[in-house]
Motif scaffolding. Sequence first.
Motif, mmCIF file in Angstrom:
data_model
loop_
_atom_site.group_PDB
_atom_site.id
_atom_site.type_symbol
_atom_site.label_atom_id
_atom_site.label_comp_id
_atom_site.label_asym_id
_atom_site.label_seq_id
_atom_site.Cartn_x
_atom_site.Cartn_y
_atom_site.Cartn_z
ATOM 1 N N ASP A 89 58.687 27.732 45.360
ATOM 2 C CA ASP A 89 59.576 28.220 46.396
ATOM 3 C C ASP A 89 58.900 29.384 47.122
ATOM 4 O O ASP A 89 58.353 30.283 46.485
ATOM 5 N N ARG A 90 58.911 29.342 48.433
ATOM 6 C CA ARG A 90 58.190 30.359 49.202
ATOM 7 C C ARG A 90 58.756 31.758 48.974
ATOM 8 O O ARG A 90 58.053 32.753 49.180
ATOM 9 N N HIS A 91 59.995 31.852 48.535
ATOM 10 C CA HIS A 91 60.572 33.167 48.269
ATOM 11 C C HIS A 91 60.011 33.775 46.980
ATOM 12 O O HIS A 91 60.173 34.980 46.744
ATOM 13 N N SER A 92 59.375 32.963 46.146
ATOM 14 C CA SER A 92 58.786 33.456 44.900
ATOM 15 C C SER A 92 57.337 33.895 45.081
ATOM 16 O O SER A 92 56.702 34.354 44.124
ATOM 17 N N LEU A 93 56.802 33.748 46.290
ATOM 18 C CA LEU A 93 55.405 34.093 46.545
ATOM 19 C C LEU A 93 55.207 35.605 46.431
ATOM 20 O O LEU A 93 55.943 36.397 47.026
ATOM 21 N N LYS A 94 54.186 36.009 45.677
ATOM 22 C CA LYS A 94 53.876 37.426 45.487
ATOM 23 C C LYS A 94 53.191 38.001 46.723
ATOM 24 O O LYS A 94 52.851 37.281 47.672
ATOM 25 N N ALA A 95 52.964 39.297 46.686
ATOM 26 C CA ALA A 95 52.274 39.967 47.797
ATOM 27 C C ALA A 95 50.835 39.464 47.908
ATOM 28 O O ALA A 95 50.252 38.986 46.940
ATOM 29 N N ARG A 96 50.288 39.586 49.080
ATOM 30 C CA ARG A 96 48.919 39.131 49.335
ATOM 31 C C ARG A 96 47.943 39.907 48.442
ATOM 32 O O ARG A 96 47.988 41.131 48.374
ATOM 33 N N PRO A 97 47.044 39.184 47.713
ATOM 34 C CA PRO A 97 46.094 39.876 46.831
ATOM 35 C C PRO A 97 45.187 40.822 47.610
ATOM 36 O O PRO A 97 44.715 40.500 48.709
ATOM 37 N N GLU A 98 44.958 41.996 47.042
ATOM 38 C CA GLU A 98 44.018 42.934 47.644
ATOM 39 C C GLU A 98 42.595 42.396 47.515
ATOM 40 O O GLU A 98 42.265 41.680 46.560
ATOM 41 N N ILE A 99 41.765 42.751 48.479
ATOM 42 C CA ILE A 99 40.383 42.261 48.510
ATOM 43 C C ILE A 99 39.440 43.392 48.123
ATOM 44 O O ILE A 99 39.493 44.481 48.701
ATOM 45 N N ILE A 100 38.593 43.131 47.146
ATOM 46 C CA ILE A 100 37.581 44.085 46.702
ATOM 47 C C ILE A 100 36.229 43.617 47.236
ATOM 48 O O ILE A 100 35.837 42.465 47.023
ATOM 49 N N GLY A 101 35.542 44.494 47.937
ATOM 50 C CA GLY A 101 34.216 44.152 48.473
ATOM 51 C C GLY A 101 33.186 44.129 47.360
ATOM 52 O O GLY A 101 32.740 45.194 46.905
ATOM 53 N N ARG A 102 32.802 42.973 46.924
ATOM 54 C CA ARG A 102 31.844 42.815 45.827
ATOM 55 C C ARG A 102 30.432 43.105 46.335
ATOM 56 O O ARG A 102 29.854 42.331 47.074
ATOM 57 N N ARG A 103 29.898 44.244 45.931
ATOM 58 C CA ARG A 103 28.612 44.738 46.453
ATOM 59 C C ARG A 103 28.695 44.947 47.964
ATOM 60 O O ARG A 103 27.731 44.727 48.689
ATOM 61 N N GLY A 104 29.887 45.303 48.410
ATOM 62 C CA GLY A 104 30.113 45.524 49.836
ATOM 63 C C GLY A 104 30.501 44.233 50.518
ATOM 64 O O GLY A 104 31.401 43.523 50.085
ATOM 65 N N SER A 105 29.804 43.950 51.587
ATOM 66 C CA SER A 105 29.975 42.682 52.299
ATOM 67 C C SER A 105 28.587 42.063 52.455
ATOM 68 O O SER A 105 27.971 42.118 53.522
ATOM 69 N N PRO A 106 28.048 41.462 51.369
ATOM 70 C CA PRO A 106 26.643 41.049 51.353
ATOM 71 C C PRO A 106 26.290 39.919 52.307
ATOM 72 O O PRO A 106 25.105 39.634 52.486
ATOM 73 N N MET A 107 27.288 39.285 52.927
ATOM 74 C CA MET A 107 26.974 38.256 53.921
ATOM 75 C C MET A 107 26.705 38.857 55.291
ATOM 76 O O MET A 107 26.115 38.208 56.148
ATOM 77 N N LEU A 108 27.144 40.105 55.471
ATOM 78 C CA LEU A 108 26.980 40.765 56.768
ATOM 79 C C LEU A 108 25.933 41.863 56.755
ATOM 80 O O LEU A 108 25.463 42.281 57.821
ATOM 81 N N ALA A 109 25.577 42.355 55.567
ATOM 82 C CA ALA A 109 24.584 43.433 55.438
ATOM 83 C C ALA A 109 23.985 43.363 54.036
ATOM 84 O O ALA A 109 24.559 42.737 53.139
ATOM 85 N N PRO A 110 22.830 44.004 53.817
ATOM 86 C CA PRO A 110 22.193 43.946 52.483
ATOM 87 C C PRO A 110 23.119 44.473 51.399
ATOM 88 O O PRO A 110 23.761 45.516 51.552
ATOM 89 N N GLU A 111 23.216 43.746 50.295
ATOM 90 C CA GLU A 111 24.133 44.103 49.212
ATOM 91 C C GLU A 111 23.832 45.489 48.645
ATOM 92 O O GLU A 111 22.693 45.951 48.626
ATOM 93 N N ASN A 112 24.906 46.130 48.176
ATOM 94 C CA ASN A 112 24.817 47.434 47.514
ATOM 95 C C ASN A 112 24.161 48.517 48.377
ATOM 96 O O ASN A 112 23.486 49.412 47.862
ATOM 97 N N THR A 113 24.364 48.427 49.691
ATOM 98 C CA THR A 113 23.890 49.483 50.592
ATOM 99 C C THR A 113 25.097 50.116 51.280
ATOM 100 O O THR A 113 26.194 49.556 51.298
ATOM 101 N N VAL A 114 24.888 51.305 51.832
ATOM 102 C CA VAL A 114 25.971 52.000 52.524
ATOM 103 C C VAL A 114 26.513 51.155 53.667
ATOM 104 O O VAL A 114 27.739 51.074 53.881
ATOM 105 N N LEU A 115 25.624 50.478 54.395
ATOM 106 C CA LEU A 115 26.059 49.635 55.509
ATOM 107 C C LEU A 115 26.926 48.477 55.015
ATOM 108 O O LEU A 115 27.938 48.129 55.647
#
Length: 590
Positions: A220-246
Motif C-alpha cells: 500500500d502506497r501509504h505504508s511507503l517509508k521516507a526516501r532513503p538518504e544517499i551517502i556519497g561513496r568515495r564522493g561521486s567517483p563517476m564525476l570526479a576522481p574518487e576520494n578527492t575533495v572535488l
Amino acid sequence: MVKHQPLQVYEKQIFLSFITGIYGCRWKRYQRSQDDTSKWECFWFSILCCSFFLLLFWTYFWFVAQNDFNDFNWSVYNRTGEWTDETIPIVVSTSVGISYITFLVILALFHISLGQQLNLFWVHKIGVLATLATTISGVVSVDDIWGDEWEILFISLQATAPFLHIGALVTVTAVGWLVAGYVVRRERSNFQMIVLTVYFVILVALYLAPLLFTCPCVMDRHSLKARPEIIGRRGSPMLAPENTVLSFNRALQQGATSLQADVTISMDGVPFLMRDRTLRRTTNVRKVFPSRQYEEASFFNWTEIRTLNAGKWFLESDPFWTAASLTSKDRVRIENQTVCSLVDMLRLAARANASALLNIRKPPAQHPRARSWFMDSLWAVQKAAIPTKRVRTVTWSPDSDRGRVRGFQQTTQEKLSVQEMRQRGITSLTLHYSKANHKDIQEYLANNMSVTVYPVNEAWLYSTLWCSGVPSVSSDAPQVLRKVPYPIWLMSQTAYYFIWIASDLLSLAVVLMIFSFQNYHMIRWKISGIQTCNPEQIVLNAVGRPPTRELNIMKEKLIFSELSNGHSSSEEICLYPDNGYATYSQGGLL
C-alpha cells in the motif's frame, strides 16, 4: 495426336527462400524439403536452444550487474595489477551473441511453422558452438573472480519478477501455435503426447509462479517509508576522481547527505583517503617514486603523499566513460587534484552539515602507528571540528580494537543479530545489498538499529530498497539516484493479484482458442478437400500446403475419381507431390 508436356506452375516464395537461405543456405526451390527433420539436425536444434537460454541468462545477469561494474573492474585490478574496463568487451560480445542466436532461433521456429526441414548451415554450427563455448567460459571465469555477484540475480527478481512473468507468459502462449500445429496436423504418436504434456506443465507452472515471488514494492502506497538518504561513496567517483575533495564536493551537489571514505594512516600519523593498498591506480607514484610503486600506501609519509597527483589517472583511464562530457574547466580542476586528507574531508562535511562514514584500515603490525592509529583518527575528527555523533566508523580490524575507538558511532559490515550488536556496542550496520533482506531490515529498524546498504547505483535497486524501508544507501552514483523521486513501480496487493489472475486467464483463453482453431481448420480442410476437390484445386492446395503422406494419397484418389467421372482417356493428368504442384494435359495418364 499432339501430346502436351506437363505444365509446371511455380509460385514465388520470397519469404520462404529468405528463411531457408539464411538458416540452411537453401536458396533454391529444389534444395528445400518438407520431410521430417533428421535426428542429427534435431540435435543441433537442441544445442541452439540451449545456447539461447544460456545466453538469455547471461545477458540478464550483466544487465542487472551494471550496479557493480566498478567493483568488478576493481576485482580484476587486484588480480592483474592493471586497471582496464573489462565490462566493455563482455557487454559487446554478449550483445552480439544474444542477437545472433536469437535470430537463428526465430528462423528455426519459422521452419517448424512452415513445415520445412531443419538443416542448419555448417557456418552457423561453428558460430553456435563458438558462442556456447565463449559463454560457458565466461560463466566459469565470473564464478571464479566474482562469485558473490550471483546473488544479484535473486535480488533483482524482487523488482523484475512480475514483468518477467508476463513476458514469459506471452512467449509460452505464442509458442502454443507451433505446439498445436505439431499435435493437430500430424498422425497421433506417443511423442506428440509428451510434447503436449510438457507444454501444459510449463504453462501451469507459469500460471502459479507468482506464488513464489517476494516483491517489496507490492504494498500500500501509504505504508511507503521516507526516501532513503544517499551517502556519497568515495564522493561521486563517476564525476570526479574518487576520494578527492572535488569528488566529495560533487556528491554534496548531487544531493548526498553523508560522505563515505576509506581511511589509511601514513607513516607520520596523518589519516588520508585511499581505497587501494598501494598508490599505483589512483596516483602518479610510478613516475614520482618508481621503485616504491608496489609499496603499501601506509608506508609513505604525508609529505611524500602530498606531492602525488590524484586526478590525471581519471582523465587517462576514464573508468566510467564520463571524461568526454567534462568541460575544459572541470578538466583543469581534476588534473590538479591531490590525495585528500581525512581532515579536509571532514571539514567539508562539517560546512555542509553532512555526516561521515569512515572505513578505517588498521596499519600493519610493523607500522610505526600500529598502536596509535585510533588516536590519529580521533585527532583528525577533533581538528576538523565536526561533532563525533555525526561520524560513524567501520574499523577493518578485529573486534578487540573496537573498544579503543571511543566517541564515534560504531557500525559494522558484518551481519549480526540484534543481541550481538548490543553486546558489542554497535548501533548501526553497513551491509552489502545481497545480505539485506526485507525481513531482517524490518527487525533491525524495529530495534532502533540504523541500516545502510551499499553499493546502490541503479534506480531499480534503489527503488526496491526504498520499498523495503532502508533508511540510507551508499552509492557511487548519487547523480543517478537523485533522479528517482519515487519508486519505479509501486502497486497494491489487490492490483497485483488482479493483473496476475487476468493475465493467466487471458493466456489460457488464447491457448484454447489456438488449439480449437487449429483443430477446426484441419477438419474443415480435410472435409472440403474430399467433397469439392478437382484437379485445379489440387494445384492450388499443393502450392500452399506441405505435402504429407495423407495429402498425397488424397490427391491420387481425387485424380482417379475425376477420371472415372468423365475425363476422357486422352486427358493427361500429372501429379508431382514431391514438388508441390499438379497438372493435367492431353494424351492419357502419366
